[in-house]
Design a protein around this motif. Structure first.
Motif, PDB file in Angstrom:
ATOM      1  N   GLU A  20       1.148 -46.541 -15.274  1.00 37.23           N
ATOM      2  CA  GLU A  20       0.863 -45.617 -14.094  1.00 37.23           C
ATOM      3  C   GLU A  20       2.259 -45.275 -13.647  1.00 37.23           C
ATOM      4  O   GLU A  20       3.237 -46.171 -13.340  1.00 37.23           O
ATOM      5  N   PHE A  21       2.460 -43.971 -13.394  1.00 37.75           N
ATOM      6  CA  PHE A  21       3.909 -43.459 -12.830  1.00 37.75           C
ATOM      7  C   PHE A  21       3.586 -42.029 -12.271  1.00 37.75           C
ATOM      8  O   PHE A  21       2.699 -41.506 -12.590  1.00 37.75           O
ATOM      9  N   THR A  22       4.514 -41.743 -11.294  1.00 42.55           N
ATOM     10  CA  THR A  22       4.450 -40.548 -10.558  1.00 42.55           C
ATOM     11  C   THR A  22       5.588 -39.550 -11.448  1.00 42.55           C
ATOM     12  O   THR A  22       6.514 -39.981 -11.564  1.00 42.55           O
ATOM     13  N   LEU A  23       5.038 -38.348 -11.727  1.00 44.36           N
ATOM     14  CA  LEU A  23       5.662 -37.324 -12.278  1.00 44.36           C
ATOM     15  C   LEU A  23       6.936 -36.672 -11.718  1.00 44.36           C
ATOM     16  O   LEU A  23       6.535 -36.252 -10.209  1.00 44.36           O
ATOM     17  N   GLY A  24       8.020 -36.773 -12.082  1.00 49.18           N
ATOM     18  CA  GLY A  24       9.379 -36.227 -11.080  1.00 49.18           C
ATOM     19  C   GLY A  24       9.249 -34.849 -11.098  1.00 49.18           C
ATOM     20  O   GLY A  24       8.791 -34.012 -11.999  1.00 49.18           O
ATOM     21  N   GLY A  25       9.598 -34.320  -9.977  1.00 46.60           N
ATOM     22  CA  GLY A  25       9.568 -32.677  -9.727  1.00 46.60           C
ATOM     23  C   GLY A  25       8.249 -32.213  -9.448  1.00 46.60           C
ATOM     24  O   GLY A  25       8.176 -30.931  -9.502  1.00 46.60           O
ATOM     25  N   THR A  26       7.296 -33.026  -9.075  1.00 46.16           N
ATOM     26  CA  THR A  26       6.082 -32.299  -8.880  1.00 46.16           C
ATOM     27  C   THR A  26       5.559 -32.968  -7.396  1.00 46.16           C
ATOM     28  O   THR A  26       6.266 -33.992  -6.944  1.00 46.16           O
ATOM     29  N   VAL A  27       4.540 -32.398  -6.772  1.00 42.81           N
ATOM     30  CA  VAL A  27       4.210 -32.971  -5.497  1.00 42.81           C
ATOM     31  C   VAL A  27       3.080 -33.907  -5.942  1.00 42.81           C
ATOM     32  O   VAL A  27       1.839 -33.402  -5.654  1.00 42.81           O
ATOM     33  N   GLU A  31      13.598 -37.452 -11.888  1.00 41.79           N
ATOM     34  CA  GLU A  31      13.330 -38.374 -12.723  1.00 41.79           C
ATOM     35  C   GLU A  31      12.064 -38.849 -12.189  1.00 41.79           C
ATOM     36  O   GLU A  31      11.475 -38.526 -11.131  1.00 41.79           O
ATOM     37  N   ASN A  32      11.034 -39.694 -13.048  1.00 39.98           N
ATOM     38  CA  ASN A  32       9.590 -39.963 -12.827  1.00 39.98           C
ATOM     39  C   ASN A  32      10.022 -41.394 -11.633  1.00 39.98           C
ATOM     40  O   ASN A  32      11.018 -41.959 -11.621  1.00 39.98           O
ATOM     41  N   ASN A  33       9.022 -41.797 -11.285  1.00 37.84           N
ATOM     42  CA  ASN A  33       9.045 -42.877 -10.214  1.00 37.84           C
ATOM     43  C   ASN A  33       7.835 -43.827 -10.825  1.00 37.84           C
ATOM     44  O   ASN A  33       6.668 -43.651 -10.846  1.00 37.84           O
ATOM     45  N   PRO A  34       8.103 -45.061 -11.224  1.00 39.26           N
ATOM     46  CA  PRO A  34       9.677 -45.524 -11.232  1.00 39.26           C
ATOM     47  C   PRO A  34      10.663 -44.881 -12.178  1.00 39.26           C
ATOM     48  O   PRO A  34      10.169 -44.591 -13.155  1.00 39.26           O
ATOM     49  N   ARG A  35      11.971 -44.820 -11.985  1.00 35.11           N
ATOM     50  CA  ARG A  35      12.869 -44.327 -12.886  1.00 35.11           C
ATOM     51  C   ARG A  35      12.812 -44.779 -14.351  1.00 35.11           C
ATOM     52  O   ARG A  35      12.961 -43.994 -15.208  1.00 35.11           O
ATOM     53  N   GLU A  36      12.483 -45.935 -14.723  1.00 34.00           N
ATOM     54  CA  GLU A  36      12.303 -46.488 -16.115  1.00 34.00           C
ATOM     55  C   GLU A  36      11.196 -45.902 -16.683  1.00 34.00           C
ATOM     56  O   GLU A  36      11.000 -46.015 -17.857  1.00 34.00           O
ATOM     57  N   CYS A  37      10.292 -45.140 -16.231  1.00 33.04           N
ATOM     58  CA  CYS A  37       9.247 -44.442 -16.727  1.00 33.04           C
ATOM     59  C   CYS A  37       9.542 -42.994 -17.153  1.00 33.04           C
ATOM     60  O   CYS A  37       8.670 -42.180 -17.332  1.00 33.04           O
ATOM     61  N   THR A  38      10.839 -42.706 -17.062  1.00 34.91           N
ATOM     62  CA  THR A  38      11.296 -41.322 -17.445  1.00 34.91           C
ATOM     63  C   THR A  38      11.637 -41.561 -19.114  1.00 34.91           C
ATOM     64  O   THR A  38      12.551 -42.348 -19.423  1.00 34.91           O
ATOM     65  N   PRO A  39      10.930 -40.557 -19.726  1.00 41.53           N
ATOM     66  CA  PRO A  39      11.161 -40.812 -21.091  1.00 41.53           C
ATOM     67  C   PRO A  39      12.439 -40.230 -21.692  1.00 41.53           C
ATOM     68  O   PRO A  39      13.271 -39.618 -21.060  1.00 41.53           O
ATOM     69  N   ALA A  40      12.978 -40.839 -22.667  1.00 42.89           N
ATOM     70  CA  ALA A  40      14.054 -40.602 -23.249  1.00 42.89           C
ATOM     71  C   ALA A  40      14.205 -38.783 -23.508  1.00 42.89           C
ATOM     72  O   ALA A  40      13.250 -38.654 -24.145  1.00 42.89           O
ATOM     73  N   PRO A  41      15.326 -38.512 -23.632  1.00 42.94           N
ATOM     74  CA  PRO A  41      15.459 -37.169 -24.042  1.00 42.94           C
ATOM     75  C   PRO A  41      15.129 -36.652 -25.330  1.00 42.94           C
ATOM     76  O   PRO A  41      15.293 -37.529 -26.547  1.00 42.94           O
ATOM     77  N   VAL A  42      14.530 -35.440 -25.627  1.00 41.16           N
ATOM     78  CA  VAL A  42      14.446 -34.997 -27.068  1.00 41.16           C
ATOM     79  C   VAL A  42      15.423 -33.670 -27.298  1.00 41.16           C
ATOM     80  O   VAL A  42      15.849 -32.970 -26.213  1.00 41.16           O
ATOM     81  N   LEU A  71      -3.445 -36.673 -12.385  1.00 40.70           N
ATOM     82  CA  LEU A  71      -4.069 -36.593 -11.113  1.00 40.70           C
ATOM     83  C   LEU A  71      -3.023 -35.851 -10.236  1.00 40.70           C
ATOM     84  O   LEU A  71      -2.120 -36.306  -9.857  1.00 40.70           O
ATOM     85  N   MET A  72      -3.429 -34.589  -9.981  1.00 41.80           N
ATOM     86  CA  MET A  72      -2.655 -33.663  -9.365  1.00 41.80           C
ATOM     87  C   MET A  72      -2.729 -33.747  -7.776  1.00 41.80           C
ATOM     88  O   MET A  72      -2.975 -32.783  -7.103  1.00 41.80           O
ATOM     89  N   GLY A  73      -2.151 -34.538  -7.135  1.00 44.91           N
ATOM     90  CA  GLY A  73      -2.124 -34.761  -5.721  1.00 44.91           C
ATOM     91  C   GLY A  73      -3.035 -36.078  -5.429  1.00 44.91           C
ATOM     92  O   GLY A  73      -3.602 -36.881  -5.992  1.00 44.91           O
ATOM     93  N   PRO A  74      -2.857 -36.604  -4.024  1.00 45.95           N
ATOM     94  CA  PRO A  74      -3.150 -37.612  -3.520  1.00 45.95           C
ATOM     95  C   PRO A  74      -4.910 -37.461  -3.427  1.00 45.95           C
ATOM     96  O   PRO A  74      -5.468 -36.548  -3.109  1.00 45.95           O
ATOM     97  N   GLN A  75      -5.539 -38.635  -3.764  1.00 45.94           N
ATOM     98  CA  GLN A  75      -6.911 -38.873  -3.766  1.00 45.94           C
ATOM     99  C   GLN A  75      -7.479 -39.564  -2.532  1.00 45.94           C
ATOM    100  O   GLN A  75      -6.728 -40.527  -1.703  1.00 45.94           O
ATOM    101  N   SER A  76      -8.421 -39.056  -1.830  1.00 54.18           N
ATOM    102  CA  SER A  76      -9.113 -39.567  -0.649  1.00 54.18           C
ATOM    103  C   SER A  76     -10.793 -39.461  -1.030  1.00 54.18           C
ATOM    104  O   SER A  76     -11.467 -39.020  -1.775  1.00 54.18           O
ATOM    105  N   PRO A  77     -11.433 -40.378  -0.129  1.00 54.02           N
ATOM    106  CA  PRO A  77     -12.964 -40.555  -0.005  1.00 54.02           C
ATOM    107  C   PRO A  77     -13.369 -39.043   0.201  1.00 54.02           C
ATOM    108  O   PRO A  77     -14.676 -38.744  -0.448  1.00 54.02           O
ATOM    109  N   GLU A  78     -12.799 -37.956   0.867  1.00 54.53           N
ATOM    110  CA  GLU A  78     -13.411 -36.782   0.958  1.00 54.53           C
ATOM    111  C   GLU A  78     -13.094 -35.608  -0.146  1.00 54.53           C
ATOM    112  O   GLU A  78     -13.919 -34.747  -0.314  1.00 54.53           O
ATOM    113  N   SER A  79     -12.139 -36.001  -0.950  1.00 52.64           N
ATOM    114  CA  SER A  79     -11.720 -35.193  -2.111  1.00 52.64           C
ATOM    115  C   SER A  79     -10.916 -35.650  -3.293  1.00 52.64           C
ATOM    116  O   SER A  79     -10.314 -36.706  -3.197  1.00 52.64           O
ATOM    117  N   THR A  80     -11.316 -35.223  -4.450  1.00 52.09           N
ATOM    118  CA  THR A  80     -10.534 -35.505  -5.692  1.00 52.09           C
ATOM    119  C   THR A  80      -9.661 -34.261  -6.126  1.00 52.09           C
ATOM    120  O   THR A  80     -10.162 -33.309  -6.249  1.00 52.09           O
TER     121      THR A  80
END
Length: 206
Positions: free
Chosen positions: A114-121, A61-72, A145-154
């Motif tokens: 904005e939400f975090t995609l479930g099942g990914t890092v 599930e995405n985080n937050p859970r309510e941002c998980t789209p309904a199934p197709v 955005l595939m991973g955490p952002q910091s002042p040193e790296s995107t």
């Protein structure tokens, strides 16, 4: 005369109110291959692109859970993929049977900016809904955005220009997906819009 009576009885039985009606095969409603302006759209197994297109994880599930789209419905979905243009991305057109209404879909998109995609890092999805589109359609820009952002790296970033329409339970997605954060050029945006128009015409033809 007996044979005529049997045929009449069969026809009558097939038209009894409440009998199940065969659903139209979505294969005939897929976007035309030649509607992809930068090269033909090739049919691909829908299951190979549905998670990326719908942003609904297969086993999480995405985080937050309510941002998980309904199934197709993956079993009847149809997908075509082709070149996306000078930005080097891909165009994807999907027609699928949705389990939620279009109003419910749009409400969730707007609620989940904005939400975090479930099942990914740590893949963060940000969405901006564009100006109002015709009734029954929505246009948006997404950033993954595939991973955490910091002042040193995107971390690696994917940009998606997306159009969605729905009539009844049949939904059409058209996406232009590319690496980086740059907006589509005017020509590529117009090509994506034209594919969306062709995909709608094919999907919603009676």
């Amino acid at each position: 005369m007996a044979a005529v009576a049997v045929v009449a009885a069969v026809l009558a039985a097939c038209s009894v109110p409440g009998e199940p009606v065969r659903e139209v095969d979505l294969a005939v409603k897929a976007a035309p291959s030649d509607a992809f302006q930068y090269g033909p759209g090739l049919s691909v197994p829908a299951t190979s692109v549905l998670t990326d297109v719908t942003l609904r994880p297969q086993r999480a599930e995405n985080n937050p859970r309510e941002c998980t789209p309904a199934p197709v419905d993956p079993s009847t979905a149809q997908a075509r993929v082709g070149p996306g243009g000078p930005a080097g991305g891909t165009l994807t057109a999907v027609v699928v049977r949705a389990s939620d209404t279009f109003d419910e879909f749009v409400a969730q998109v707007k609620r989940c900016a904005e939400f975090t995609l479930g099942g990914t890092v740590g893949t963060t999805v940000s969405t901006r809904v564009d100006a109002e589109e015709p009734a029954g359609t929505i246009a948006m820009e997404r950033r993954l955005l595939m991973g955490p952002q910091s002042p040193e790296s995107t971390p690696p970033t994917t940009s998606i220009t997306e159009f969605v329409a729905q009539q009844g339970d049949i939904r059409v997605y058209v996406q232009n997906r590319r690496s980086g954060e740059a907006a589509l050029g005017a020509e590529e945006l117009e090509a994506t819009r034209k594919l969306f128009a062709a995909a709608q015409a094919s999907a919603f033809a009676s």
